[in-house]
Scaffold this motif. Structure first.
Motif: not given
Length: 424
Positions: A191-201
């Motif tokens: 799990f890297v966020g509900n946006d698939g990691g867009v916001g944090i990766l």
């Protein structure tokens, strides 16, 4: 717990896409009275965003009340704090002292909206986290005093990895392979966020490839085949259907992890007390892994709110004196702020060593990751407009399968125009 994650923690993961406010030259009239009720003390106004942890507001009000040399009024600001601050700095009604994520923006500094604070640290300078001091400085001058350090990290369920015969991943390929093996009809691997990691990766994807947003001489930092490969890997996580999407709470809250919806989650240090309570002894922490065996390095994003002084304050000297008192001199309050109302790392090395909660278990491992693999969230000259361009590109790459090489050309064009604007 969600409130805590999206308040003090908004410094990590949410700031990159905010639109920049226009800047103007500074003035001298704050529009507020300069003295206390009897004129014997200056009156100062200090702003904080709304922290989610219980007791934080009462704590900062208590600190302010104890200050002997001014009457300090606290404004606790829910909602879009960044916009409120940016707007207030264009007027004569802004705060004297205020916090801002990762220190003031380059536009605040170039627009003469904040004052230099270099002289406030004195002998304590070497005790502060050097990476954060560098992040809050421009042209060798300091414009923010780090208050408390936060970081993101990867948490994993030891029992689930053991059952699947998976070792803690050391490369992005190993992470993808682990996520595949850990995914079944009830649990997703990552799990890297509900946006698939867009916001944090965005940052970890660059650091894992041995790159950064900008080079040391402030040029676009990821016009490189390794960046293309790294961003393609993020798309692979999406297409492999190993990512948890549509979780009840987002990455900053540990509920998806503690409730068994995911075997691994990229989240924040602040979640560890809740995880420890729910899964005692059954979790570990890791950095975002390096790209492959020969490329890049592991990383953890690091952020901190910084105390700043408004150049339009009618009492600049008094405001600086108060900022020094609270964030340099009052070490007991600094430790209290970091440890009593949440779970955070003090901005000073000597205080981090005294933080009992950080001395053992995964918390101690996390501090080691911070010291060895920490990266400030983004550079001073990485502007909000450049951040928006990169986030939009990440969304198209991860969620829609856009070509990373083509997307990075657009990000490079926007970034170079912004750097030219900023540096003149």
């Amino acid at each position: 717990m969600a409130g805590a994650g999206i308040s003090r923690r908004r410094v990590l993961g949410f700031g990159a896409g905010l639109a920049a406010m226009a800047v103007t030259g500074c003035g001298s009239n704050s529009g507020r009275p300069s003295g206390g009720g009897d004129g014997s003390k200056p009156a100062l106004q200090q702003w904080y965003h709304q922290y989610g942890e219980a007791g934080t507001q009462q704590a900062v009000e208590r600190y302010a009340k104890a200050y002997p040399d001014a009457t300090v009024t606290i404004q606790w600001s829910p909602g879009d704090y960044d916009k409120k601050v940016s707007t207030s700095l264009l007027t004569d009604q802004g705060p004297d002292v205020f916090e801002y994520g990762n220190g003031p923006t380059i536009d605040m500094i170039k627009g003469n909206q904040v004052v230099e604070l270099t002289d406030l640290l004195g002998d304590a300078k070497s005790d502060f986290n050097s990476a954060l001091l560098e992040r809050m400085s421009y042209d060798g001058k300091l414009y923010g005093i780090p208050q408390v350090v936060d970081m993101q990290l990867l948490v994993y369920r030891k029992s689930l990895l053991s059952k699947a015969g998976v070792q803690p991943p050391q490369t992005v390929d190993e992470l993808l392979d682990a996520a595949k093996k850990l995914t079944d009809d009830k649990v997703k691997g990552l799990f890297v966020g509900n946006d698939g990691g867009v916001g944090i990766l965005g940052g970890p994807a660059l650091w894992s490839a041995g790159l950064d947003y900008l080079t040391k001489d402030n040029r676009f930092g990821f016009d490189d085949p390794a960046a293309v490969e790294s961003l393609r890997k993020l798309r692979e996580f999406w297409t492999a259907k190993v990512l948890l999407l549509g979780a009840p709470t987002d990455w900053s809250d540990p509920a998806a992890f503690t409730q068994g919806l995911t075997a691994m989650q990229f989240t924040g240090l602040w979640t560890l007390p809740v995880i420890e309570k729910a899964l005692p002894g059954d979790y570990g922490v890791l950095p975002w892994p390096k790209l492959n065996a020969t490329t890049g390095a592991p990383s953890v994003p690091v952020g901190a709110y910084g105390a700043c002084v408004n150049a339009k304050s009618k009492n600049v000297d008094a405001a600086k004196k108060y900022a020094k008192w609270l964030w340099v001199d009052r070490t007991a309050d600094q430790l209290d702020f970091a440890q009593s109302y949440g779970f955070h790392v003090p901005a000073r090395k000597s205080l981090a060593e005294k933080a009992e909660k950080l001395k053992s278990g995964p918390a101690a491992d996390a501090v080691k990751l911070l010291n060895e693999n920490g990266h400030p969230q983004n550079p001073m000259l990485w502007s909000p407009k450049a951040g928006t361009a990169y986030t939009d590109a990440l969304s198209r790459i991860i969620r829609s399968g856009a070509d990373p090489a083509a997307e990075l050309k657009t990000v490079k064009s926007v970034t170079e125009a912004e750097l030219k604007r900023i540096t003149g």
